[in-house]
Every structure is written in C-alpha cells, then in structure tokens.
Write a protein that holds these residues in place. Structure first.
Motif, PDB file in Angstrom:
ATOM      1  N   UNK A 160      11.529 -11.412 -29.695  1.00  0.00           N
ATOM      2  CA  UNK A 160      11.318 -13.663 -29.295  1.00  0.00           C
ATOM      3  C   UNK A 160      12.015 -13.673 -27.893  1.00  0.00           C
ATOM      4  N   UNK A 161      11.140 -14.028 -26.954  1.00  0.00           N
ATOM      5  CA  UNK A 161      12.561 -14.797 -25.453  1.00  0.00           C
ATOM      6  C   UNK A 161      12.092 -15.848 -25.856  1.00  0.00           C
ATOM      7  N   UNK A 162      13.895 -16.532 -26.291  1.00  0.00           N
ATOM      8  CA  UNK A 162      13.330 -18.209 -25.891  1.00  0.00           C
ATOM      9  C   UNK A 162      14.250 -18.071 -24.892  1.00  0.00           C
ATOM     10  N   UNK A 163      13.876 -19.533 -24.227  1.00  0.00           N
ATOM     11  CA  UNK A 163      13.880 -20.350 -23.323  1.00  0.00           C
ATOM     12  C   UNK A 163      14.481 -21.715 -23.493  1.00  0.00           C
ATOM     13  N   UNK A 164      15.638 -22.300 -23.263  1.00  0.00           N
ATOM     14  CA  UNK A 164      15.587 -23.512 -22.900  1.00  0.00           C
ATOM     15  C   UNK A 164      17.032 -23.561 -22.093  1.00  0.00           C
ATOM     16  N   UNK A 165      17.389 -25.963 -22.882  1.00  0.00           N
ATOM     17  CA  UNK A 165      18.483 -25.232 -21.668  1.00  0.00           C
ATOM     18  C   UNK A 165      19.462 -26.944 -22.257  1.00  0.00           C
ATOM     19  N   UNK A 166      18.516 -27.145 -23.735  1.00  0.00           N
ATOM     20  CA  UNK A 166      19.884 -27.870 -25.089  1.00  0.00           C
ATOM     21  C   UNK A 166      20.222 -27.055 -25.951  1.00  0.00           C
ATOM     22  N   UNK A 167      21.474 -27.074 -26.608  1.00  0.00           N
ATOM     23  CA  UNK A 167      21.966 -26.126 -27.389  1.00  0.00           C
ATOM     24  C   UNK A 167      20.816 -25.935 -28.752  1.00  0.00           C
ATOM     25  N   UNK A 168      20.420 -26.950 -29.055  1.00  0.00           N
ATOM     26  CA  UNK A 168      19.200 -27.849 -29.992  1.00  0.00           C
ATOM     27  C   UNK A 168      17.796 -26.696 -29.722  1.00  0.00           C
ATOM     28  N   UNK A 169      17.866 -26.173 -28.513  1.00  0.00           N
ATOM     29  CA  UNK A 169      16.806 -25.752 -28.286  1.00  0.00           C
ATOM     30  C   UNK A 169      16.867 -23.924 -29.159  1.00  0.00           C
ATOM     31  N   UNK A 170      18.424 -23.457 -29.272  1.00  0.00           N
ATOM     32  CA  UNK A 170      18.008 -21.965 -29.732  1.00  0.00           C
ATOM     33  C   UNK A 170      17.731 -22.197 -31.343  1.00  0.00           C
ATOM     34  N   UNK A 171      17.384 -23.332 -31.960  1.00  0.00           N
ATOM     35  CA  UNK A 171      16.850 -23.228 -33.638  1.00  0.00           C
ATOM     36  C   UNK A 171      15.644 -23.188 -33.629  1.00  0.00           C
ATOM     37  N   UNK A 172      14.595 -23.118 -32.055  1.00  0.00           N
ATOM     38  CA  UNK A 172      13.148 -23.185 -31.320  1.00  0.00           C
ATOM     39  C   UNK A 172      12.655 -21.626 -33.013  1.00  0.00           C
ATOM     40  N   UNK A 173      13.090 -20.396 -32.902  1.00  0.00           N
ATOM     41  CA  UNK A 173      12.950 -19.294 -33.139  1.00  0.00           C
ATOM     42  C   UNK A 173      13.346 -19.069 -34.564  1.00  0.00           C
ATOM     43  N   UNK A 174      13.699 -20.270 -35.287  1.00  0.00           N
ATOM     44  CA  UNK A 174      14.179 -20.079 -37.105  1.00  0.00           C
ATOM     45  C   UNK A 174      12.526 -20.354 -37.185  1.00  0.00           C
ATOM     46  N   UNK A 175      11.345 -20.379 -37.122  1.00  0.00           N
ATOM     47  CA  UNK A 175      10.495 -19.735 -38.045  1.00  0.00           C
ATOM     48  C   UNK A 175       9.639 -18.798 -37.870  1.00  0.00           C
ATOM     49  N   UNK A 176      10.154 -18.433 -37.127  1.00  0.00           N
ATOM     50  CA  UNK A 176       9.821 -16.486 -37.069  1.00  0.00           C
ATOM     51  C   UNK A 176      10.102 -15.305 -37.654  1.00  0.00           C
ATOM     52  N   UNK A 177       9.103 -15.116 -38.924  1.00  0.00           N
ATOM     53  CA  UNK A 177       9.950 -14.002 -39.668  1.00  0.00           C
ATOM     54  C   UNK A 177       9.657 -13.105 -39.813  1.00  0.00           C
ATOM     55  N   UNK A 178      10.943 -12.288 -40.460  1.00  0.00           N
ATOM     56  CA  UNK A 178      10.864 -10.914 -40.246  1.00  0.00           C
ATOM     57  C   UNK A 178      10.821 -10.517 -38.847  1.00  0.00           C
ATOM     58  N   UNK A 179      11.728 -11.529 -37.757  1.00  0.00           N
ATOM     59  CA  UNK A 179      12.148 -11.687 -36.698  1.00  0.00           C
ATOM     60  C   UNK A 179      13.125 -10.198 -36.342  1.00  0.00           C
ATOM     61  N   UNK A 180      12.724  -9.246 -35.225  1.00  0.00           N
ATOM     62  CA  UNK A 180      13.668  -8.136 -34.422  1.00  0.00           C
ATOM     63  C   UNK A 180      14.661  -8.627 -33.611  1.00  0.00           C
ATOM     64  N   UNK A 181      14.358  -8.456 -32.839  1.00  0.00           N
ATOM     65  CA  UNK A 181      14.546  -8.760 -31.160  1.00  0.00           C
ATOM     66  C   UNK A 181      14.674 -10.444 -30.694  1.00  0.00           C
ATOM     67  N   UNK A 182      16.064 -10.750 -30.654  1.00  0.00           N
ATOM     68  CA  UNK A 182      15.531 -12.400 -30.380  1.00  0.00           C
ATOM     69  C   UNK A 182      16.449 -12.228 -29.210  1.00  0.00           C
ATOM     70  N   UNK A 183      15.987 -12.558 -27.837  1.00  0.00           N
ATOM     71  CA  UNK A 183      17.205 -12.728 -26.477  1.00  0.00           C
ATOM     72  C   UNK A 183      17.116 -13.934 -26.582  1.00  0.00           C
ATOM     73  N   UNK A 184      18.068 -15.148 -26.179  1.00  0.00           N
ATOM     74  CA  UNK A 184      17.989 -16.906 -25.597  1.00  0.00           C
ATOM     75  C   UNK A 184      18.523 -16.696 -24.516  1.00  0.00           C
ATOM     76  N   UNK A 185      17.673 -17.049 -24.170  1.00  0.00           N
ATOM     77  CA  UNK A 185      18.668 -17.617 -22.569  1.00  0.00           C
ATOM     78  C   UNK A 185      17.822 -19.018 -21.967  1.00  0.00           C
TER      79      UNK A 185
END
Ligand code: TMP
Ligand code: MG
Length: 297
Positions: A233-258
C-alpha cells in the motif's frame, strides 16, 4: 546487500533527496520501496485522501477550496448560510490541525463540525444539477503532476482508493472535470442523498470525518473486491487521521505512508515525521509520489 539497495533507490529516485522531503528512517523507506518494486504493480494499491492531498493547499498565496468549500457558491447556498459555514470553519479547522490536542480529544468536535455543516447544507435544498457549475466556477486545483499520477495508475492497472471526509458528489465532479475519473478509481466519501426532484435531503450512510477513517476502512474498504490480493500500500494524506485509511487492508505486507505537511509547519513537523514514513513540507506537487510510483511500477 542492503547498502547496494539504498544506493539503488537513491540513484533511481533523486526526488527523495530534496530538502523538502523529511524521513524518520530513510533506510526503512528505501527497503519498503524496494520490496514494493520487487512485488510489482500487480500487488500494489494506492489509498489517498482527497482535500489538501490530491488537491492543492494554496495557489498564488490563496487557499484552494475543499469539496465542502466549493459548495460555498451563491447558486447553491444563501449568504447567511455561507457566513455560518465560514464561522464554523474558523472555529473548528484550527482544532483539527492543533498539534497540542489528541485525536480522541478532537473526535467529538469534528462530529460537531461536520454535522452542523451538513445540516446547514440540507436546509439550503441544494440542487444536484447545479453542482457541476459550482465546481467549474470554483478555484479548486489538483496538485501539479496529478495527471501523471492518475494516468500511470490506470496504465499499470493499480487501483486507487480515494478516501475522503469531504463531499463525494463534489469530489467526483472535480476529478471528472480534470479528466482523471478513470475506471481504476474507487471512492469512499460522504455522498449526498437527493430526492426525486434532485434536491438534497440528507447525506448517505455513516458520517466520515477526519478522525474516523479507521471505521470506514474496516466497514467499506476491506470489502472492496478490486483491492484483494494487493498487500502493498502506498498511502497519501495530509492529516494524521489519514494514517488509519489502510486499516482495512488484510494481510498487508509493505505500507509506505506519505504525508503532506501543508500548514503549521513548525508546530507539526516533529509529529508528522514521527507518524508518516515520508513527509513533504510545503510541497504543492505530486513529484515525490510520482517518482516512487515510476520506480515501483
Ligand atoms: P478530506 O478527508 O478529503 O481531506 O476532507 C476533509 C477536509 O475537509 C478536512 O481537512 C476539513 C475540511 N472541511 C472544510 O474545509 N469545510 C467543512 O465545512 C468541513 C466540514 C470540512
Ligand atoms: Mg485532507
């Protein structure tokens, strides 16, 4: 071997060396990008916030409107309503971005903000057919490089989930008018509910605000078929709340947050660097996400 990887990404993604790019752990970022590259486009999904992430924060010194603020158009709402919505923005936006308050503390206040604004909008009996014109006449703007971003994801058949606490109908119109509402784009947002005459009567479903995206991720995103089997998952946000947008991804391997740090830079820099893998300070472009995507896919 690790050292060689690091040189590899540094040589291939020179954008990461810009001084507006901050990283808590540069080698972890490089390892993650490299792992995503090895897995390929077929294992990737991109999850992005909309307002002030895909859209610009400011242009020529003026704030760019969010999807809610695009509705502040005389065609749609009267002067009194406009004044009230602006007052609410002046009251609650400083709370939303206050580095001194926790998300738990902000949560009920955000519910208050969104609920009041949505109530005001409903009272105005907004007509669906006028939304496109309001968007056209607004000063909304996607970040520089947006076309490369959307087009590349489409070409590579990578799903893009736009997860927004803004207004879905307006969001769709913005990307449609910019010619990037491609078939790989999926949206979770607050959608308007119109009656048979096309007049706004409510908002659909559970309210999404800046600090409850986790619930939305678990109830909506996790069920999206097109996102299955894509553990990176490549995750993009501008608020700290956006960090939880990938919480529904099951069996995630690599998450990069920008994280785009648009406002209150000095007050929030430390917190952002602690929370996002990559922080882009006062960067109104998609240059860094585009460079990473070009390398991965
Ligand atoms: P986002 O999740 O797409 O970023 O949308 C949420 C943003 O919308 C959030 O940063 C606050 C902003 N907002 C307004 O600008 N005006 C409003 O009336 C409301 C309720 C939110
Ligand atoms: Mg945002």
């Amino acid at each position: 071997v690790l050292a060689i990887w690091h040189q590899l990404t540094k040589a291939e993604i020179p954008e990461l060396a810009k001084c507006s790019v901050l990283m808590r752990d540069r080698s972890r970022v490089e390892d993650t990008i490299y792992a995503m590259q090895r897995a390929g486009a077929g294992r990737l999904q991109v999850i992005s916030d909309f307002d002030m992430t895909l859209t610009r924060f400011a242009h020529n010194g003026k704030r760019v409107p969010t999807t809610h603020n695009i509705l502040d158009h005389r065609l749609l709402i009267d002067e009194d309503c406009s004044k009230k919505i602006r007052e609410l923005l002046n009251t609650y936006y400083p709370i939303e971005i206050d580095a001194g308050r926790s998300a738990e503390d902000k949560l009920p206040l955000m519910v208050e903000w969104w609920t009041q604004v949505h109530e005001l909008l409903i009272q105005q009996r907004i007509r669906k057919e006028l939304l496109a014109q309001a968007v056209k006449e607004s000063s909304t703007m996607l970040r520089e490089g947006y076309k490369v971003f959307f087009d590349r994801l489409t070409e590579q058949q990578v799903p893009l989930l736009i997860f927004s606490a803004g207004v879905g109908d307006v969001l769709e119109e913005v990307i449609r008018q910019n010619n990037v509402f491609h078939p790989n784009v999926h949206i979770i947002s607050n959608y308007m509910d119109f009656d048979q005459a096309g007049v706004l009567r409510a908002f659909q479903g559970q309210l999404i605000h800046t600090f409850n995206k986790r619930e939305g991720a678990l109830s909506h995103a996790s069920g999206l078929r097109v996102l299955q089997g894509r553990p990176n998952v490549l995750l993009l946000g501008d608020s700290l709340g956006d960090l939880t947008m990938a919480d529904g991804v099951s069996e995630h391997q690599n998450i990069l947050t920008i994280g785009f740090l648009n406002d209150q830079m000095d007050e929030r820099k430390e917190l952002y660097v602690k929370s996002f893998d990559v922080v882009l300070v006062k960067d109104e472009t998609m240059e860094v996400p585009n460079a990473i995507l070009k390398y991965i896919t």
